[in-house]
Enzyme design. Sequence first.
Site, PDB file in Angstrom:
ATOM      1  CG  HIS A  94      -0.511   0.098   2.654  1.00 44.43           C
ATOM      2  ND1 HIS A  94      -0.090   1.182   3.113  1.00 44.43           N
ATOM      3  CD2 HIS A  94      -0.175  -1.027   3.490  1.00 44.43           C
ATOM      4  CE1 HIS A  94       0.535   1.017   4.361  1.00 44.43           C
ATOM      5  NE2 HIS A  94       0.673  -0.626   4.693  1.00 44.43           N
ATOM      6  CG  ASP A  96      -2.788   3.988   2.588  1.00 43.55           C
ATOM      7  OD1 ASP A  96      -2.616   3.085   2.093  1.00 43.55           O
ATOM      8  OD2 ASP A  96      -3.549   4.360   3.545  1.00 43.55           O
ATOM      9  CG  ASP A 127       3.078   0.344   7.765  1.00 41.06           C
ATOM     10  OD1 ASP A 127       2.918  -0.192   6.771  1.00 41.06           O
ATOM     11  OD2 ASP A 127       2.417   0.692   8.461  1.00 41.06           O
ATOM     12  CD  GLU A 158      -3.125  -1.370   5.712  1.00 43.60           C
ATOM     13  OE1 GLU A 158      -3.213  -2.295   6.785  1.00 43.60           O
ATOM     14  OE2 GLU A 158      -2.405  -0.164   6.187  1.00 43.60           O
ATOM     15  CD  GLU A 159      -1.232   2.265   7.565  1.00 41.91           C
ATOM     16  OE1 GLU A 159      -1.889   2.218   8.557  1.00 41.91           O
ATOM     17  OE2 GLU A 159       0.024   2.406   7.490  1.00 41.91           O
ATOM     18  CG  HIS A 424       1.020   2.665  12.570  1.00 42.55           C
ATOM     19  ND1 HIS A 424      -0.245   2.178  12.874  1.00 42.55           N
ATOM     20  CD2 HIS A 424       1.390   2.357  11.307  1.00 42.55           C
ATOM     21  CE1 HIS A 424      -0.608   1.456  11.781  1.00 42.55           C
ATOM     22  NE2 HIS A 424       0.290   1.571  10.869  1.00 42.55           N
TER      23      HIS A 424
END
Length: 451
Positions: A94, A96, A127, A158-159, A424
């Site tokens: 992904h 995003d 990520d 996705e996030e 994150h």
Amino acid sequence: MIDDQRTAALREQVAGLMPQAKTDLAQLVSLRSVADPKQFPQEECERAAQWVADAFAAAGLTRVGLHETPDGSKAVIAARPAPDGAPTVLLYCHYDVQPPMDEAAWRTPPWELTEKNGRWYGRGSADCKGNIIMHLTALRALGADLPLGVTLVAEGSEEQGTRGLELFVEANPDLLRADAILIGDCGNFAVGVPTLTETLRGGVNVVVTIETLAGAMHSGMFGGPAPDALAALIHLLASLRDERGNTTVAGLPNEQVWPGVQYPSEQFHADAGVLSGVDLTGDGTVADMLWARPALTVLGIDAPPVVGSSAAIPPIARARLSLRIPPGTDPGRAHEALIAHLEANTPWHAKLTVELEGIAAPFRSGTGGPARAAMEAALAASYGRPATTQGQGGSIPLCNVFADTYPGAEIMLLGVEEPACLIHAPNESVDPKEIERMALAEALFLATYTG
């Protein structure tokens, strides 16, 4: 076993591509592709999607397009059809990313790839833009020497958990049909330890509201008999764990044991940034608590802030809760069990409202198939040691959609992420050696997997 000569040749090829990998990752990290138009311009996600499409087209995938999904995000799909009789492999990632959170906590600019102490820092460097570069480098290393079909899908939301790609797959199953699926959104147990992630926890997110009074009342005049909504909420939240930190929701399994790799508590202390002298929670091992048992986390509380608060009894308080559940636990039943616990433990007959925010099923990958055997051999050849297995505390609901839509496909979860990446969180980074070794492993897999 994989031929040593082939491994050596591909290893040299991948090593020679690493300067380009750094340049590419720097370009990707500079794109602020947070899929939330309230925080960041949508154009940044569109630019990232186009970058991914152009890069994989240049790497030899021929059928390239941007497909709008039901949540408005664009999924990049690029494919090179399989020769007759050869299998097809689906590569997932992904583009995003999470927002940077507290930019003041970053030691390097979050949107500028910065090398420091041998690692590459920047939001999305691991990520999941690092995994995009892993896929891209593997394909570049192979060039025209690709004996099977490859399809690349890069998700754009996705996030955010808005199910754009999940709904798209269900409506367009033939676009991504494959014999093996590599989910490039996980990583290794530690740097230099090749790892396949076999399980993902599911989750139930709810917002709990406690109401006790028609309005705030003076604590001197009414405090004592007047029910305090914040105190009621604190009482309720305290009931969700026992004194040792075990989750106490009745009906959820709380004695399961993780059978795979173990996570030394000292290493977990360091990886999680646990403060010196603070105990870990739960009666099981770290691996048990992370991958085999439920975990209840209080994500946030709405209550009067300390600064500016007055001598008044709070009439209302709210909390956002996240319940992670291991494989083998039905998410619907977990939701029901959580509701029953909250209702049974709300004190003073306070008014309780529980709003469901989201629900996701846990996932367990299959083992023992030809793709798994080929990937284990590829990882061993790249890293010089056998691969191990782990669980992951996070959820990837798309895995269950893939499993339901393509029941004959082998699904494997891997990637460049590892605990030191701090995904994150502020100061996210990636070890470039992990990109190099994982790209080599993927290239070896694509060169040797025959279905």
